[in-house]
Design a protein around this motif. Structure first.
Motif, PDB file in Angstrom:
ATOM      1  N   LEU A  30       0.806  -1.143   0.191  1.00 16.14           N
ATOM      2  CA  LEU A  30      -0.043   0.083   0.134  1.00 16.14           C
ATOM      3  C   LEU A  30       0.918   1.259   0.120  1.00 16.14           C
ATOM      4  N   ASN A  31       1.886   1.265   0.516  1.00  9.05           N
ATOM      5  CA  ASN A  31       2.843   2.330   0.797  1.00  9.05           C
ATOM      6  C   ASN A  31       3.421   2.709  -0.290  1.00  9.05           C
ATOM      7  N   SER A  32       3.829   1.810  -1.528  1.00 10.85           N
ATOM      8  CA  SER A  32       4.240   1.919  -2.729  1.00 10.85           C
ATOM      9  C   SER A  32       3.552   2.829  -3.663  1.00 10.85           C
ATOM     10  N   PHE A  33       2.227   2.579  -3.292  1.00 17.14           N
ATOM     11  CA  PHE A  33       1.222   3.364  -4.134  1.00 17.14           C
ATOM     12  C   PHE A  33       0.897   4.963  -3.892  1.00 17.14           C
ATOM     13  N   ILE A  34       0.717   5.167  -2.439  1.00 18.29           N
ATOM     14  CA  ILE A  34       0.260   6.335  -2.178  1.00 18.29           C
ATOM     15  C   ILE A  34       0.743   7.316  -2.329  1.00 18.29           C
ATOM     16  N   GLY A  35       0.428   8.323  -3.315  1.00 14.18           N
ATOM     17  CA  GLY A  35       0.687   9.647  -3.706  1.00 14.18           C
ATOM     18  C   GLY A  35       2.216   9.671  -4.313  1.00 14.18           C
ATOM     19  N   LYS A  36       2.560   8.604  -5.034  1.00 14.75           N
ATOM     20  CA  LYS A  36       3.996   8.526  -5.403  1.00 14.75           C
ATOM     21  C   LYS A  36       4.204   8.252  -6.851  1.00 14.75           C
ATOM     22  N   LEU A  37       3.164   7.890  -7.513  1.00  7.60           N
ATOM     23  CA  LEU A  37       3.033   7.301  -8.942  1.00  7.60           C
ATOM     24  C   LEU A  37       2.759   8.241  -9.968  1.00  7.60           C
ATOM     25  N   LYS A  38       3.648   8.117 -11.035  1.00  6.17           N
ATOM     26  CA  LYS A  38       3.333   9.069 -12.082  1.00  6.17           C
ATOM     27  C   LYS A  38       2.718   8.592 -13.044  1.00  6.17           C
ATOM     28  N   SER A  39       2.130   9.344 -14.292  1.00  2.79           N
ATOM     29  CA  SER A  39       1.348   8.379 -15.282  1.00  2.79           C
ATOM     30  C   SER A  39       2.257   7.789 -15.901  1.00  2.79           C
ATOM     31  N   SER A  40       3.564   7.932 -16.071  1.00  2.00           N
ATOM     32  CA  SER A  40       4.737   7.073 -16.945  1.00  2.00           C
ATOM     33  C   SER A  40       4.962   5.770 -16.347  1.00  2.00           C
ATOM     34  N   GLN A  41       4.973   5.673 -14.821  1.00  2.00           N
ATOM     35  CA  GLN A  41       4.905   4.738 -14.107  1.00  2.00           C
ATOM     36  C   GLN A  41       3.880   3.712 -14.341  1.00  2.00           C
ATOM     37  N   LEU A  42       2.860   4.517 -14.319  1.00  2.00           N
ATOM     38  CA  LEU A  42       1.437   3.599 -14.617  1.00  2.00           C
ATOM     39  C   LEU A  42       1.350   2.680 -15.902  1.00  2.00           C
ATOM     40  N   MET A  43       1.929   3.507 -16.780  1.00  3.13           N
ATOM     41  CA  MET A  43       1.987   2.979 -18.134  1.00  3.13           C
ATOM     42  C   MET A  43       3.152   1.751 -18.297  1.00  3.13           C
ATOM     43  N   ASP A  44       4.077   2.035 -17.612  1.00  3.78           N
ATOM     44  CA  ASP A  44       5.148   0.900 -17.386  1.00  3.78           C
ATOM     45  C   ASP A  44       4.722   0.039 -16.841  1.00  3.78           C
ATOM     46  N   GLY A  45       3.886   0.267 -15.745  1.00 12.14           N
ATOM     47  CA  GLY A  45       3.340  -0.986 -15.028  1.00 12.14           C
ATOM     48  C   GLY A  45       2.450  -2.051 -15.790  1.00 12.14           C
ATOM     49  N   LEU A  46       1.625  -1.167 -16.777  1.00 10.28           N
ATOM     50  CA  LEU A  46       0.698  -2.083 -17.779  1.00 10.28           C
ATOM     51  C   LEU A  46       1.663  -2.883 -18.630  1.00 10.28           C
ATOM     52  N   ASP A  47       2.676  -2.311 -19.096  1.00  9.73           N
ATOM     53  CA  ASP A  47       3.492  -3.120 -19.792  1.00  9.73           C
ATOM     54  C   ASP A  47       4.280  -4.272 -19.057  1.00  9.73           C
ATOM     55  N   ILE A  48       4.687  -4.041 -17.908  1.00 11.60           N
ATOM     56  CA  ILE A  48       4.974  -5.260 -17.102  1.00 11.60           C
ATOM     57  C   ILE A  48       3.924  -6.410 -16.847  1.00 11.60           C
ATOM     58  N   LEU A  49       2.955  -5.879 -16.576  1.00  8.29           N
ATOM     59  CA  LEU A  49       1.768  -6.686 -16.581  1.00  8.29           C
ATOM     60  C   LEU A  49       1.489  -7.748 -17.576  1.00  8.29           C
ATOM     61  N   VAL A  50       1.523  -7.066 -19.045  1.00  4.86           N
ATOM     62  CA  VAL A  50       1.537  -7.900 -19.967  1.00  4.86           C
ATOM     63  C   VAL A  50       2.890  -8.763 -20.114  1.00  4.86           C
ATOM     64  N   LEU A  51       3.902  -8.407 -19.728  1.00  5.64           N
ATOM     65  CA  LEU A  51       5.080  -9.130 -19.844  1.00  5.64           C
ATOM     66  C   LEU A  51       4.989 -10.362 -18.740  1.00  5.64           C
ATOM     67  N   LEU A  52       4.505 -10.114 -17.668  1.00  7.21           N
ATOM     68  CA  LEU A  52       4.558 -10.918 -16.546  1.00  7.21           C
ATOM     69  C   LEU A  52       3.622 -12.077 -16.981  1.00  7.21           C
ATOM     70  N   VAL A  53       2.349 -11.716 -17.560  1.00  8.30           N
ATOM     71  CA  VAL A  53       1.288 -12.732 -17.940  1.00  8.30           C
ATOM     72  C   VAL A  53       1.957 -13.648 -18.853  1.00  8.30           C
ATOM     73  N   ILE A  54       2.630 -13.260 -20.032  1.00  6.66           N
ATOM     74  CA  ILE A  54       3.291 -13.996 -20.999  1.00  6.66           C
ATOM     75  C   ILE A  54       4.390 -14.863 -20.455  1.00  6.66           C
ATOM     76  N   SER A  79      10.851   0.468  -6.446  1.00  8.94           N
ATOM     77  CA  SER A  79      10.434  -0.820  -7.011  1.00  8.94           C
ATOM     78  C   SER A  79       9.560  -1.632  -6.714  1.00  8.94           C
ATOM     79  N   VAL A  80       9.136  -1.366  -5.421  1.00  6.51           N
ATOM     80  CA  VAL A  80       8.051  -2.039  -4.853  1.00  6.51           C
ATOM     81  C   VAL A  80       6.764  -2.194  -5.618  1.00  6.51           C
ATOM     82  N   PHE A  81       6.447  -1.001  -6.359  1.00 10.61           N
ATOM     83  CA  PHE A  81       5.416  -0.940  -7.035  1.00 10.61           C
ATOM     84  C   PHE A  81       5.420  -1.971  -8.220  1.00 10.61           C
ATOM     85  N   TYR A  82       6.517  -1.979  -9.048  1.00  8.67           N
ATOM     86  CA  TYR A  82       6.614  -2.838 -10.203  1.00  8.67           C
ATOM     87  C   TYR A  82       6.718  -4.233  -9.509  1.00  8.67           C
ATOM     88  N   MET A  83       7.397  -4.435  -8.288  1.00 12.23           N
ATOM     89  CA  MET A  83       7.172  -5.900  -7.839  1.00 12.23           C
ATOM     90  C   MET A  83       5.676  -6.488  -7.237  1.00 12.23           C
TER      91      MET A  83
END
Length: 245
Positions: free
Chosen positions: A52-76, A122-126
């Motif tokens: 929870l602490n890794s998300f609160i008020g610290k994420l930029k839109s670029s991080q969220l887009m990177d997170g989406l890319d990581i999600l797709v990569l992780l599923v594959i 890094s906790v957000f991506y993890m």
């Protein structure tokens, strides 16, 4: 060399804390009930707080887009790993090895290790990795062990502390809502407890186990080889392919 030095230093710190847990168990300061209770605190309190602490008020839109890319990569990556595990370890007696290749204890040890080595960001991506892994574990993982689709219980997935922390964390991330100072500080302090508690619990588990007999088990070496050699190679190859495309 700098990153190697950081990783080595943080790993030594973690082993020292684990040694303290080992000694605490051996001298009787912590018993089996105590080690289980420490693990419960990690699973239900400090680990979700770290997520929870890794998300609160610290994420930029670029991080969220990177997170989406990581999600797709992780599923594959998860799907590829499942296929490779089936091809390499087909025997029923190799179920443990197949399971070790596909799944890792990401929430318990992966999150604090990621924070210690790569920092809080890094906790957000993890955490995305934790979400994918937990979903796979409570669906395909349960089916692997039982062989019966009826044993899959999505209700347990929904109430999983890590999943709940991810859901609330995403709400905070997308809305930009900040916790009040006192509550936010409490969450941050609980998150900082995660690494010491995890390593103390790991030390207790080592003290509880029969290490000599475990070292004689062929299954152990196959599982360790699958988790620490084959799985990283799969990840490295996939990341290399991503770089070239």
């Amino acid at each position: 060399m700098a990153i190697v030095s950081v990783i080595f230093g943080q790993t030594m710190i973690m082993f020292l804390i684990m040694l303290i847990g080992f000694l605490c168990f051996r001298v009787g300061l912590i018993d089996e009930n105590g080690s289980q209770q420490i693990s419960n605190v990690v699973i239900y309190i400090s680990n979700p707080a770290l997520l929870l602490n890794s998300f609160i008020g610290k994420l930029k839109s670029s991080q969220l887009m990177d997170g989406l890319d990581i999600l797709v990569l992780l599923v594959i990556m998860m799907l590829v790993t499942i296929v490779i595990a089936k091809l390499l370890f087909r025997k029923p007696s190799q179920m443990l090895v197949r399971f070790a290749l596909i799944f890792a204890n990401l929430g318990f040890i992966g999150l604090p290790l990621s924070k210690a080595v790569l920092g809080t960001g890094s906790v957000f991506y993890m955490s995305i990795f934790v979400g994918v892994s937990n979903f796979s574990l409570w669906t395909y993982g349960i089916y692997m062990i039982s062989g019966d689709r009826r044993t899959i219980q999505l209700k347990k997935l929904v109430v999983n502390p890590a999943i709940l922390a991810l859901v609330f964390g995403l709400i905070f991330a997308f809305t930009g809502v900040q916790l009040p100072h006192v509550l936010g500080t409490a969450v941050s302090d609980l998150a900082n407890m995660n690494l010491p508690l995890v390593m103390i619990a790991m030390g207790c588990y080592l003290a509880e186990g029969d290490i000599r007999n475990a070292l004689k088990s062929r299954d152990l070496y196959e599982a360790v080889g699958a988790r620490l050699i084959i799985a990283p190679l799969i990840v490295m190859i996939m990341l290399k392919l991503c770089q070239t495309t």
